[in-house]
Design an enzyme around this catalytic site. Structure first.
Site, mmCIF file in Angstrom:
data_model
loop_
_atom_site.group_PDB
_atom_site.id
_atom_site.type_symbol
_atom_site.label_atom_id
_atom_site.label_comp_id
_atom_site.label_asym_id
_atom_site.label_seq_id
_atom_site.Cartn_x
_atom_site.Cartn_y
_atom_site.Cartn_z
ATOM 1 N N HIS A 428 3.858 -78.274 3.595
ATOM 2 C CA HIS A 428 4.943 -77.441 4.114
ATOM 3 C C HIS A 428 4.572 -76.896 5.493
ATOM 4 O O HIS A 428 3.737 -76.000 5.609
ATOM 5 C CB HIS A 428 5.232 -76.303 3.126
ATOM 6 C CG HIS A 428 6.318 -75.386 3.577
ATOM 7 N ND1 HIS A 428 6.382 -74.068 3.199
ATOM 8 C CD2 HIS A 428 7.384 -75.603 4.399
ATOM 9 C CE1 HIS A 428 7.433 -73.514 3.766
ATOM 10 N NE2 HIS A 428 8.051 -74.416 4.498
ATOM 11 N N ASN A 478 7.560 -68.333 1.275
ATOM 12 C CA ASN A 478 8.987 -68.073 1.070
ATOM 13 C C ASN A 478 9.261 -67.286 -0.205
ATOM 14 O O ASN A 478 10.254 -66.571 -0.300
ATOM 15 C CB ASN A 478 9.770 -69.394 1.068
ATOM 16 C CG ASN A 478 9.948 -69.917 2.489
ATOM 17 O OD1 ASN A 478 9.767 -69.168 3.455
ATOM 18 N ND2 ASN A 478 10.282 -71.190 2.627
#
Ligand code: 3HC
Length: 674
Positions: A428, A478
């Protein structure tokens, strides 16, 4: 215990050699050995000159940071350096690798400095919230002038041997592979020259204009940090009084910084960053897979940015798109970004061509068959990703690593769409992917240890700091982010204004607050699925076409330069929404904003830690600092929570009825920290 310092005689030259792996940090034993070596050289009448050099990969890389905060053992580094400079026989530094911080200061105490072409010297203490505290702020401006001293101390990037030579910080560059012999020859050449050049005896010329220009040019970079200004004050002091006065100022400023919270936080980050690379159950010597050719699927903003990381590191990339115009646009953006960097002088146009030459654009997924690593960077849709991974499974060679750039989807589910889940992993990247330093590496249940080790090791050459996350919704970053967005919006309904909430976050040191971030990302994300739905303030804004920065209207109004200003229309929408919900408006304090948006992130961090989704609290700090711009000088959310006091965090959460994570509660009750 044997000393890390030994001496060798080469006729009339005494060579003092440090062997203190891995980076020859100047710990107590090294300082003691250096002191003894200099005394030996000075006392021995048959010695005409002294050389200081290091074994291993580098000259002294600085003071031993692990000694900071503990009682100082004599002799102090400043004392050793003063002794070197006071020697009545010439002392020559033989520099290879990186002479950093205290290591650079040792060279400045020497009468002469000789380096190999690849050597770098610098004073990066500012990055640890400190300043060169062993005479560096006083000797650099005396040798190289105020402008370079400001740059070296307050910004902290090392300079090349060539630049140091031009600035007088190095006297000679010698053969890359013949340092010791060349320095001994040099020492013999200058052995009888007198007077000895001593930096402390030179004068530095005041340059108030340069100081002001430097402060203005770097104001944004320095915002919130204590150390740059302290470095600047010390460099200025070198021009206004005696060397001894300057050293006194340097000492006072150094002690102030060392005792402050910012330096503690920045030192924490130094070790946290290095710790993050270590995986508890994967030994450091695990054999890595060879990554010589990378494939990237998707030439959008993410795919393009990801590709640039590899191209810049000299690794060929095959980039795949589904349509020619999208592919062309993606390639053009990569070139434009490189061109812009070249215009700013970061590298030459030749280099741009070289990097672009490593890029192979294609519309065929089959062209990925020879890649050692393929990174999928398409939009977030599980079905589409599974389809792509199914195809990759059929196309890619055995042993290829198949990675997804998903920011929250289940990597195990993606892996299950292949026959080789052991080769599947999450990589990511954070937007802009060619700039942001974080790489969240998502370890699936079946990811093979050598796949994990390979991807973690790959981070360094592509300029990233990697952190391992387990599979959970939103991973580390996140998942914590969502904990601040929700209450931030709730507070609007209760009476806070977007700019008030954002100001608390930017005042804290974040690059932007929750609503500025929403405007940047786009308020219409997720809304298009059902444009008739107006269930939140966000929906109401999206329904009016206020989709964020791209429409010059979102939680803020924007001008053409994208400068935000509070929006009267947004106030109306919020008031209207609140009235419809039958809620009262009240004043919300900044303290409440902190307690309801930042403390919940720490709370979520504790859950992530407890579930084993992050290996250690400091990994969470690294994620937030390098992925989201959390202020470095607070050390990251978990380190910051320690300094706030975990009992205070718990009390703040409880005040607002937020359920406290068991680990946080336990640690607070036991008086522990993360
Ligand atoms: N003190 C103690 N340990 C240090 C250290 C230091 N100054 N510098 C590096 N290390 C350790 C690292 O923690 C790491 O330990 P680990 O293997 O257990 O994780 C190991 O040495 C190797 O370091 P890197 O992984 O960073 O190795 P690299 O080869 O990538 O980089 C380096 C080498 C460029 C020298 C880099 O380590 C570095 O930048 N070091 C810090 C330099 C620095 O900040 N110096 C100033 C210190 S403060 C000072 O000098 C004060 C003085 O003015 C009084």
């Amino acid at each position: 215990m044997t000393s890390p310092i030994r001496t060798e005689r080469h006729d009339d030259i005494l060579v003092i050699i440090s062997n203190n792996p891995p980076v020859n940090a100047l710990g107590a034993a090294v300082r003691q050995g250096l002191e003894a070596g200099i005394k030996q050289g000075v006392a021995d009448a048959s010695i005409k000159a002294i050389v200081i050099r290091c074994d291993g990969r580098t000259f002294f890389a600085g003071a031993d940071i692990t000694e900071f905060g503990k009682p100082m053992q004599e002799p102090g580094l400043g004392t050793v350096i003063d002794m070197i400079e006071a020697s009545d026989k010439p002392v020559v530094a033989a520099i290879h690798g990186t002479a950093l911080g205290g290591g650079c200061e040792v060279t400045l105490g020497c009468h002469y400095r000789v380096a190999v072409p690849s050597a770098k010297i610098g004073t990066p203490e500012v990055k640890l919230g400190l300043l060169p505290g062993a005479g560096g702020t006083q000797r650099i401006p005396r040798i190289a002038g105020v402008p370079l001293a400001l740059e070296m101390t307050a910004i902290g990037n090392p300079i090349s041997a060539k630049r140091a030579l031009d600035a007088g910080l190095i006297d000679k560059i010698v053969g890359e592979d013949s340092l010791e012999a060349d320095v001994i020859a040099f020492a013999r050449e200058i052995a009888s020259q007198r007077p000895l050049p001593r930096a402390s005896e030179k004068t530095a010329t005041a340059d108030p204009e340069a100081v002001e220009a430097f402060k203005t040019a770097n104001a944004r970079k320095f915002k919130g940090f204590d150390a740059p200004a302290a470095n600047i004050r010390c460099v200025e002091a070198s021009t206004t009084g005696s060397f001894a006065d300057g050293i006194k100022t340097e000492r006072e400023e150094f002690m102030k910084l060392m005792g402050g919270t910012q330096s503690a936080a920045q030192r924490h980050l130094f070790f946290a960053e290095r710790q993050a690379a270590k995986i508890d159950d994967v030994p450091a010597d695990t054999k890595k897979r060879d990554i010589k050719q990378v494939g990237v699927i998707g030439a959008g903003t993410m795919g393009g940015g990801i590709s640039m990381n590899f191209l810049s590191a000299g690794i060929p990339v095959t980039i795949v798109e589904t349509a020619q115009d999208a592919l062309d646009r993606g390639v053009a953006t990569i070139r434009k970004n490189y061109d812009n960097s070249a215009k700013k002088g970061r590298f030459t146009m030749d280099k741009v061509e070289q990097m672009m030459g490593l890029l192979t654009p294609t519309l065929r997924l089959d062209d990925l068959k020879d890649c050692d690593l393929v990174i999928e960077a398409i939009y977030e849709n599980m079905d589409v990703k599974k389809e792509v991974f199914g195809k990759l499974d059929a196309i890619c060679k055995p042993g290829a690593i198949l990675a997804s750039n998903t920011s929250y989807l289940n990597v195990d589910e993606i892996a299950a769409s292949t026959t080789r889940p052991q080769d599947v992993i999450g990589m990511h990247f954070f937007s802009p992917a060619n700039v942001m330093k974080l790489l969240e590496v998502v370890r699936g249940a079946k990811t093979a240890p050598d796949v994990l080790a390979t991807v973690m090791a790959l981070a360094k050459p592509i300029g990233k700091v990697a952190v391992v996350s387990g599979v959970c919704d939103g991973f580390i970053g996140n998942r914590m982010l969502s904990q601040r967005q929700r209450p931030a919006t709730e507070m609007l309904m209760e009476g806070a204004r977007p700019e008030q909430v954002d100001a608390v976050h930017t005042g804290f040191g974040m690059p932007m607050g929750p609503f500025q971030m929403s405007d940047l990302a786009g308020l219409d994300i997720g809304w298009h699925r059902d444009p008739t739905r107006i269930e939140s303030i966000r929906d109401a804004l999206a329904a009016e076409g206020r989709w964020g920065q791209k429409k010059q209207a979102g939680f803020y109004d924007y001008d053409e330069k994208r400068t935000p200003s509070p929006s009267p229309r947004v106030v109306e929408i919020i008031d209207d929404f609140r009235a419809k919900a039958g809620k009262d408006k009240r004043d919300i304090s900044d303290e409440e904003i902190v307690e309801r948006t930042l403390y919940p992130m720490v709370n979520e961090g504790a859950k992530i830690l407890d579930e084993g989704m992050a290996q250690r609290a400091s990994d969470i700090d690294v994620v937030w600092i390098y992925g989201y711009g959390w202020p470095v000088y607070t050390g990251g959310p978990m380190f910051w929570a320690n300094s706030v006091g975990l009992d205070n965090v718990v009390a703040g959460l409880e005040k607002h009825g937020i359920e406290v994570a068991p680990l946080l509660k336990r640690k607070a009750a036991a008086g522990e920290t993360f």
